[in-house]
Structures are given as C-alpha cells and as structure tokens.
Design a protein around this motif. Structure first.
Motif, PDB file in Angstrom:
ATOM      1  N   VAL A 197       1.012  -1.274   0.125  1.00  0.00           N
ATOM      2  CA  VAL A 197      -0.041   0.251  -0.128  1.00  0.00           C
ATOM      3  C   VAL A 197       0.824   1.154   0.069  1.00  0.00           C
ATOM      4  CG1 VAL A 197      -1.659   1.464   1.694  1.00  0.00           C
ATOM      5  CG2 VAL A 197      -1.913  -1.089   1.084  1.00  0.00           C
ATOM      6  N   THR A 198       1.868   1.306   0.717  1.00  0.00           N
ATOM      7  CA  THR A 198       2.801   2.260   0.814  1.00  0.00           C
ATOM      8  C   THR A 198       3.558   2.738  -0.711  1.00  0.00           C
ATOM      9  OG1 THR A 198       3.343   1.756   3.176  1.00  0.00           O
ATOM     10  CG2 THR A 198       4.661   3.398   2.144  1.00  0.00           C
ATOM     11  N   ILE A 199       3.980   1.602  -0.999  1.00  0.00           N
ATOM     12  CA  ILE A 199       4.667   1.756  -2.388  1.00  0.00           C
ATOM     13  C   ILE A 199       3.706   2.082  -3.430  1.00  0.00           C
ATOM     14  CG2 ILE A 199       5.818   0.405  -4.452  1.00  0.00           C
ATOM     15  CD1 ILE A 199       6.820  -1.453  -2.482  1.00  0.00           C
ATOM     16  N   LEU A 200       2.297   1.910  -3.513  1.00  0.00           N
ATOM     17  CA  LEU A 200       1.301   1.977  -4.535  1.00  0.00           C
ATOM     18  C   LEU A 200       0.948   3.587  -4.333  1.00  0.00           C
ATOM     19  CD1 LEU A 200      -0.509   1.442  -6.669  1.00  0.00           C
ATOM     20  CD2 LEU A 200      -2.094   0.636  -5.011  1.00  0.00           C
ATOM     21  N   THR A 201       0.800   3.958  -3.123  1.00  0.00           N
ATOM     22  CA  THR A 201       0.382   5.382  -2.648  1.00  0.00           C
ATOM     23  C   THR A 201       1.480   6.284  -3.204  1.00  0.00           C
ATOM     24  OG1 THR A 201       1.285   5.126  -0.495  1.00  0.00           O
ATOM     25  CG2 THR A 201      -1.315   4.903  -0.933  1.00  0.00           C
ATOM     26  N   THR A 202       2.652   6.085  -3.054  1.00  0.00           N
ATOM     27  CA  THR A 202       4.066   6.911  -3.332  1.00  0.00           C
ATOM     28  C   THR A 202       4.236   6.920  -4.871  1.00  0.00           C
ATOM     29  OG1 THR A 202       5.025   6.158  -1.372  1.00  0.00           O
ATOM     30  CG2 THR A 202       6.496   7.141  -3.054  1.00  0.00           C
ATOM     31  N   VAL A 203       4.006   5.825  -5.411  1.00  0.00           N
ATOM     32  CA  VAL A 203       4.133   5.671  -7.053  1.00  0.00           C
ATOM     33  C   VAL A 203       2.847   6.755  -7.507  1.00  0.00           C
ATOM     34  CG1 VAL A 203       3.637   4.327  -9.095  1.00  0.00           C
ATOM     35  CG2 VAL A 203       5.223   3.456  -7.110  1.00  0.00           C
ATOM     36  N   LEU A 204       1.734   6.553  -7.079  1.00  0.00           N
ATOM     37  CA  LEU A 204       0.499   7.224  -7.661  1.00  0.00           C
ATOM     38  C   LEU A 204       0.801   8.785  -7.178  1.00  0.00           C
ATOM     39  CD1 LEU A 204      -2.535   5.086  -6.675  1.00  0.00           C
ATOM     40  CD2 LEU A 204      -1.507   5.215  -8.910  1.00  0.00           C
ATOM     41  N   LYS A 205       1.093   9.226  -6.021  1.00  0.00           N
ATOM     42  CA  LYS A 205       1.469  10.537  -5.741  1.00  0.00           C
ATOM     43  C   LYS A 205       2.636  11.223  -6.544  1.00  0.00           C
ATOM     44  CE  LYS A 205       2.350  13.653  -1.993  1.00  0.00           C
ATOM     45  NZ  LYS A 205       2.450  14.070  -0.460  1.00  0.00           N
ATOM     46  N   TYR A 206       3.811  10.611  -6.869  1.00  0.00           N
ATOM     47  CA  TYR A 206       4.894  11.198  -7.421  1.00  0.00           C
ATOM     48  C   TYR A 206       5.442  10.884  -8.745  1.00  0.00           C
ATOM     49  CZ  TYR A 206       5.963  13.128  -2.731  1.00  0.00           C
ATOM     50  OH  TYR A 206       5.856  13.842  -1.619  1.00  0.00           O
ATOM     51  N   PHE A 207       4.388  10.127  -9.447  1.00  0.00           N
ATOM     52  CA  PHE A 207       4.532   9.608 -10.706  1.00  0.00           C
ATOM     53  C   PHE A 207       5.030  10.589 -11.585  1.00  0.00           C
ATOM     54  CE2 PHE A 207       3.324   8.153 -14.876  1.00  0.00           C
ATOM     55  CZ  PHE A 207       3.712   7.074 -14.969  1.00  0.00           C
ATOM     56  N   ASP A 208       6.179  10.413 -12.529  1.00  0.00           N
ATOM     57  CA  ASP A 208       6.879  11.226 -13.417  1.00  0.00           C
ATOM     58  C   ASP A 208       7.065  12.470 -12.826  1.00  0.00           C
ATOM     59  OD1 ASP A 208       7.561  11.909 -16.199  1.00  0.00           O
ATOM     60  OD2 ASP A 208       5.718  12.560 -16.615  1.00  0.00           O
ATOM     61  N   LEU A 209       7.905  12.582 -11.807  1.00  0.00           N
ATOM     62  CA  LEU A 209       8.126  13.979 -11.205  1.00  0.00           C
ATOM     63  C   LEU A 209       9.239  14.445 -11.894  1.00  0.00           C
ATOM     64  CD1 LEU A 209       8.761  14.633  -7.383  1.00  0.00           C
ATOM     65  CD2 LEU A 209      10.606  14.996  -8.912  1.00  0.00           C
ATOM     66  N   LYS A 210       9.042  15.793 -12.240  1.00  0.00           N
ATOM     67  CA  LYS A 210      10.025  16.612 -13.036  1.00  0.00           C
ATOM     68  C   LYS A 210      10.299  17.819 -12.377  1.00  0.00           C
ATOM     69  CE  LYS A 210       7.978  14.960 -17.248  1.00  0.00           C
ATOM     70  NZ  LYS A 210       7.433  15.419 -18.598  1.00  0.00           N
ATOM     71  N   ILE A 211      11.557  18.281 -12.328  1.00  0.00           N
ATOM     72  CA  ILE A 211      11.985  19.707 -11.973  1.00  0.00           C
ATOM     73  C   ILE A 211      12.456  20.387 -13.137  1.00  0.00           C
ATOM     74  CG2 ILE A 211      13.314  20.972 -10.285  1.00  0.00           C
ATOM     75  CD1 ILE A 211      13.780  18.430  -8.427  1.00  0.00           C
ATOM     76  N   SER A 212      12.013  21.587 -13.453  1.00  0.00           N
ATOM     77  CA  SER A 212      12.611  22.021 -14.596  1.00  0.00           C
ATOM     78  C   SER A 212      12.845  23.611 -13.998  1.00  0.00           C
ATOM     79  CB  SER A 212      11.221  22.408 -15.723  1.00  0.00           C
ATOM     80  OG  SER A 212      10.800  21.096 -16.097  1.00  0.00           O
ATOM     81  N   LYS A 213      13.924  24.253 -14.684  1.00  0.00           N
ATOM     82  CA  LYS A 213      14.139  25.713 -14.320  1.00  0.00           C
ATOM     83  C   LYS A 213      13.485  26.502 -15.156  1.00  0.00           C
ATOM     84  CE  LYS A 213      18.120  28.661 -13.496  1.00  0.00           C
ATOM     85  NZ  LYS A 213      19.632  28.881 -13.269  1.00  0.00           N
ATOM     86  N   ASN A 214      12.536  27.418 -14.743  1.00  0.00           N
ATOM     87  CA  ASN A 214      11.787  28.499 -15.422  1.00  0.00           C
ATOM     88  C   ASN A 214      12.304  29.827 -15.052  1.00  0.00           C
ATOM     89  OD1 ASN A 214       9.891  30.134 -16.519  1.00  0.00           O
ATOM     90  ND2 ASN A 214       8.170  28.659 -16.690  1.00  0.00           N
TER      91      ASN A 214
END
Length: 448
Positions: free
Chosen positions: A202-219
C-alpha cells in the motif's frame, strides 16, 4: 436538479477574468457578486493542477498565490491546458515588466539582459524521476503509516465479527482461542506478516501514484515541480520565497542512495505537511545542484558549530509515552485483557522508549555565518536548513522544570512556520539567541 443546472449555468456565465494594465481581475458569483483584483507585483506563484477528471477533459486547475496569503487567492477549476500555460507565461511576463520598471535605466538595461539570457534557459529540465527510482522511494517511505491504517481496519473488523458471532450464535471465541493456543499463535503470526506485506505494498502504491513522473524544470529564476498520476500537480519554488529547506533520509534511503526534499515557502500561517513542496528520489549530486541553485552555497562543504539537546530531553518523551501506554492499559483492561495484550503493551512501551532515545541522540542545531541547520528525527532523520536573514523572531521557552535544571528550548519563527530545538543548555541557548538576533539586525538582505 433544474435549479442546480440553472445556478451552475449562471455561475459559469458570471465567471469572467481579464488582464488589464496593472492587474489580474476576476469577477464571479450569482447572488453574491465578487470582484478580485491582484496587482502583478503581488503574484508569487502560479500553480497548475490536474485530477483524473481534468486529465480526461484535457483541462487544468489554475491557481494564483500572492504574498501574505496562506492559500491560493485565485482558483479557476477548468481551463484549457494550452490556454492555461499561455496565461501563466503572460502573467509572469507582466510581473517581470513591473519589476524591471522599478530599476533605474542602467539597472533596467542590465536586468532585461539577464532576463533575456534566462529566457533562453526557460523550462530546461533539471531532474526527472525514473520508475525504478520511484519504486525505491516507495520502498523507503513510511511503512508504519500503511501498516497502521491496516491494523485499525482489522481491529474494527475483528470487534465487529466478535460481537456478531457472540450475540447471534452465542459463541465464546475467546475460550476457543485459549484452548487452541498453538493454532492461535500461528494465526497471529501469519496475520502480522500479512499486514506488514500488504502495508508495504500500500505504501509503495500510494507513493507511486503521488509522485509519478516527477520533474523539476528551471523556469527563469524559479523551479517548477510537476508530479502525480491521477492528480497532476504543478508547483513553483521561488528562491526568494523559500523559507525552510528540509532534507529527509532513513536507513533504507541511505542504502538506495536517495534523499527527499521538502520546501516550505513564505505564507501567512504555519504550513501543513501537504502544503510543503515535496521532491523525492534525489541523488546526492542532484540534491547538491538544487541546493546550490537556491542558496548559492555548496552543500557538501558546509561546516556548522553544533549545540546538542541534553539527555534530560529523554524524560520529556518518556513521560509522554508513559501517559500513552497507561491510557492503552486502561482501555485494554476494560475491553480485552489477556496475556497477549499485556505482552503487546510492554512491546509498545519499549518501542516508544527506543524511539525517544533516538530522538534525543539526533537532536541538535548547527550554525554558521549564513545558515541554521536543525537535525531531528528517530528512525527517519530530518535536516531543516534556514537562512539566518529570513528569521522573523528568536526566543527562548522554559517550563518550570527547565528553569530549575538550567535548560531551555530555542524557538525560531519564519514566514512558513515555527521550528524549535528542545532542551539546550540555558547558557548555550542564550548565546545562540543573541548571535542570531545580531546577525538578523546587521544584515542588509531581504527576507523575501
């Protein structure tokens, strides 16, 4: 249903916004009309968010945060994604025009030159979380949260079944359990293992759903953080607005060589955990790049003069844990007292005492000429880093016991909340307070 349809249609027709000479304007309301005007210079963050329905409709939620507001002052629930992106760029452009006009001609020329240079770097991708690292984040996340939810559900289910069978069929399952102790122990062992495994998943699933495809871009001079599968979140980290930079790790994260960062930005009230901007799965190199971009300092070369919390802090946690265990003991005595519950209470008390010991051992504050580093935690370890010039107030807090034994808590207040370091030696706490007040009063840097 007809009234609801009519009201919704009128709400839609009355909802209008526009960009005028010096501000963003929003009109809304059917019975109670509302007009909001936000000058461009007051705009701090522009966030885009998408839940599942919004993703299906290819629209986004559009939020504008301003200085002095704890939450978004403008919330538009559904804008075309491309239009929302263009509107965001337009507002940032208007804000920059206002900012540039505040300089003198020479400074303005230099500023515009810098902006044009930065504009070429707009939306440059700094970091993207791959799925393998995301799984590592899920594995190293808070397992106890998932296990706790499952245990609460199973406890409720157990009580319901026991009451149902006892009242309807006149069965005494407790006596049956006692008569079959080996089978009961095997069942409990399997149940505990199953709960841990399911809680882990459950912990893995909730983390994957929340932070899926996390990106940091400089704007330009800021950083855009985007993540989420069913709810796509887009938030902006501003250098000037950043108040607390928090690094979190634990033994499993150290094994995977990843760290999590949570950024608290200026707000009119104490930020909750959900309001912090989370960036997970950072390597040591990526963490160093992000830190240097925000603070212009090398994280790996920082040195601090440390002051540690004293061992008496353990008794503060010990007494709190004792109250918890006594409360549980009273509840167990009246509802379900047997040998297993007694053993469970002893294990809980020993576990809480061990966690208290770890908290005392890890608690300290470090200071150098620019930064404050506060270390906390038990199994997880938190490093909260604050720039000294961004402090709003520094004070000492002493209860009656601390006044007697020569200790004090050092309380630091920022624009995103309060941080406390417990049970320092009184003389050390006074010296720290005086030094920090001196540094804040003698600096020429702005806090935002």
């Amino acid at each position: 249903m007809i009234l609801q349809f009519v009201f919704s249609y009128l709400s839609y027709k009355k909802f209008k916004f526009s960009i005028q000479e010096d501000a963003f304007h929003l009109d809304s309301g059917v019975i109670k009309l509302s007009h909001i005007e936000i000058p461009f210079e007051r705009i701090q963050n522009i966030n885009l968010q998408q839940n599942v329905l919004q993703q299906l409709l290819n629209v986004v939620g559009f939020e504008i945060e301003t200085a002095g507001e704890g939450t978004a002052e403008i919330k538009i629930k559904a804008l075309d994604k491309d239009f929302a992106t263009a509107l965001k760029s337009k507002l940032i452009e208007e804000k920059n025009k206002v900012k540039s006009s505040e300089f003198n001609p020479e400074e303005e020329h230099e500023y515009i030159g810098n902006e044009s240079t930065t504009h070429a770097e707009e939306d440059s991708l700094l970091f993207q979380l791959d799925f393998k690292t995301l799984l590592k984040v899920g594995i190293s996340s808070n397992l106890f949260k998932g296990v706790g939810l499952l245990l609460a559900f199973l406890a409720y289910l157990y009580n319901f079944i026991m009451d149902f069978l006892t009242n309807i069929f006149d069965l005494n399952l407790e006596e049956d359990f006692k008569n079959r102790i080996p089978e009961t122990l095997s069942f409990i062992s399997i149940l505990i293992i199953s709960v841990i495994i399911i809680g882990f998943l459950v912990t893995i699933l909730t983390t994957v759903l929340k932070y899926f495809d996390l990106k940091i871009s400089k704007n330009q001079q800021n950083y855009e953080v985007e993540y989420g599968l069913f709810k796509r979140v887009n938030k902006v980290i501003k250098k000037t607005k950043t108040q607390i930079f928090e690094i979190r790790t634990n033994p499993v994260k150290k094994l995977f060589k990843i760290r999590s960062v949570f950024v608290s930005q200026a707000s009119s009230k104490q930020l909750t955990e959900k309001q912090k901007i989370g960036i997970v799965g950072l390597s040591k190199e990526n963490l160093g790049i992000l830190f240097k971009s925000l603070f212009q300092l090398d994280l790996n070369k920082l040195e601090y003069e440390l002051s540690r919390s004293q061992k008496r802090l353990f008794f503060r946690y010990f007494y709190k844990n004792l109250v918890i265990v006594l409360g549980l003991s009273v509840a167990v005595y009246f509802f379900f007292f047997n040998l297993f519950s007694l053993i469970g209470l002893v294990i809980i008390f020993l576990g809480l005492s061990w966690i208290a010991y770890l908290k005392v051992r890890k608690s300290n504050i470090g200071i150098n000429s620019d930064l404050i580093s506060i270390r906390k935690g038990s199994i997880d370890t938190k490093f909260e880093i604050i720039e000294i010039h961004k402090l709003h107030s520094v004070k000492l807090s002493r209860n009656i016991f601390q006044q007697y034994n020569g200790h004090a808590d050092l309380v630091l207040e920022t624009a995103s909340g309060t941080v406390a370091v417990e049970y320092l030696k009184y003389r050390d706490a006074v010296d720290l307070m005086n030094y920090l007040i001196y540094k804040v009063e003698s600096t020429d840097k702005d806090w935002i």
